[in-house]
Design a protein around this motif. Structure first.
Motif, PDB file in Angstrom:
ATOM      1  N   MET A   1     -32.744 -65.512 -32.471  1.00 22.45           N
ATOM      2  CA  MET A   1     -32.707 -66.142 -31.170  1.00 22.45           C
ATOM      3  C   MET A   1     -34.098 -66.604 -30.795  1.00 22.45           C
ATOM      4  O   MET A   1     -35.082 -66.089 -31.305  1.00 22.45           O
ATOM      5  N   SER A   2     -34.196 -67.575 -29.911  1.00 26.15           N
ATOM      6  CA  SER A   2     -35.498 -68.060 -29.452  1.00 26.15           C
ATOM      7  C   SER A   2     -36.154 -66.999 -28.596  1.00 26.15           C
ATOM      8  O   SER A   2     -35.503 -66.357 -27.772  1.00 26.15           O
ATOM      9  N   TRP A   3     -37.456 -66.827 -28.799  1.00 24.82           N
ATOM     10  CA  TRP A   3     -38.184 -65.783 -28.097  1.00 24.82           C
ATOM     11  C   TRP A   3     -39.191 -66.393 -27.142  1.00 24.82           C
ATOM     12  O   TRP A   3     -39.279 -67.605 -27.006  1.00 24.82           O
ATOM     13  N   TYR A   4     -39.979 -65.561 -26.471  1.00 26.70           N
ATOM     14  CA  TYR A   4     -40.885 -66.014 -25.418  1.00 26.70           C
ATOM     15  C   TYR A   4     -41.843 -67.114 -25.863  1.00 26.70           C
ATOM     16  O   TYR A   4     -42.091 -68.053 -25.129  1.00 26.70           O
ATOM     17  N   GLY A   6     -41.415 -69.271 -28.218  1.00 25.38           N
ATOM     18  CA  GLY A   6     -40.725 -70.352 -28.892  1.00 25.38           C
ATOM     19  C   GLY A   6     -40.362 -70.055 -30.333  1.00 25.38           C
ATOM     20  O   GLY A   6     -39.712 -70.874 -30.983  1.00 25.38           O
ATOM     21  N   THR A   7     -40.799 -68.910 -30.850  1.00 24.94           N
ATOM     22  CA  THR A   7     -40.442 -68.543 -32.215  1.00 24.94           C
ATOM     23  C   THR A   7     -39.014 -67.991 -32.233  1.00 24.94           C
ATOM     24  O   THR A   7     -38.417 -67.714 -31.201  1.00 24.94           O
ATOM     25  N   TRP A  62     -30.867 -65.731 -21.119  1.00 20.10           N
ATOM     26  CA  TRP A  62     -31.247 -65.869 -19.703  1.00 20.10           C
ATOM     27  C   TRP A  62     -32.455 -65.005 -19.398  1.00 20.10           C
ATOM     28  O   TRP A  62     -33.376 -65.416 -18.710  1.00 20.10           O
ATOM     29  N   PHE A  63     -32.452 -63.775 -19.903  1.00 23.75           N
ATOM     30  CA  PHE A  63     -33.559 -62.851 -19.666  1.00 23.75           C
ATOM     31  C   PHE A  63     -34.859 -63.405 -20.246  1.00 23.75           C
ATOM     32  O   PHE A  63     -35.891 -63.411 -19.592  1.00 23.75           O
ATOM     33  N   VAL A  64     -34.800 -63.893 -21.473  1.00 20.72           N
ATOM     34  CA  VAL A  64     -35.997 -64.440 -22.140  1.00 20.72           C
ATOM     35  C   VAL A  64     -36.500 -65.675 -21.396  1.00 20.72           C
ATOM     36  O   VAL A  64     -37.699 -65.868 -21.229  1.00 20.72           O
ATOM     37  N   LEU A  65     -35.606 -66.490 -20.914  1.00 20.81           N
ATOM     38  CA  LEU A  65     -35.999 -67.700 -20.180  1.00 20.81           C
ATOM     39  C   LEU A  65     -36.563 -67.404 -18.808  1.00 20.81           C
ATOM     40  O   LEU A  65     -37.153 -68.270 -18.176  1.00 20.81           O
ATOM     41  N   GLY A  66     -36.365 -66.188 -18.331  1.00 23.62           N
ATOM     42  CA  GLY A  66     -36.896 -65.821 -17.034  1.00 23.62           C
ATOM     43  C   GLY A  66     -35.996 -66.205 -15.886  1.00 23.62           C
ATOM     44  O   GLY A  66     -36.372 -66.078 -14.729  1.00 23.62           O
TER      45      GLY A  66
END
Length: 70
Positions: A1-4, A6-7, A62-66
């Protein structure tokens, strides 16, 4: 999954629905999501979403996107 940053990061997750009881309030259906990093870079974390139909992966995104709103 995409992380904070962008990785892409592999995580393990499990999820289920439950009922949250609070004194003096009506019960609320929730979805809990437990996240574990198989690399051990971060401690296991738990998330709670008040939409029990929410997809666990979407809840984590959603959590990672803030923009996670419980």
């Amino acid at each position: 999954m995409s992380w904070y940053d962008g990785t892409t990061r592999a995580v393990e997750l499990t999820s289920q629905t439950a009922v949250w009881y609070r004194s003096g309030k009506p019960p609320v259906s929730i979805r809990w999501v437990l996240i574990r990093d198989p690399q051990g870079a971060f401690d296991p974390q738990s998330l709670i979403c008040t939409d029990p139909a929410a997809d666990p992966t979407q809840t984590l995104e959603w959590f990672v996107l803030g923009c996670y709103v419980p």
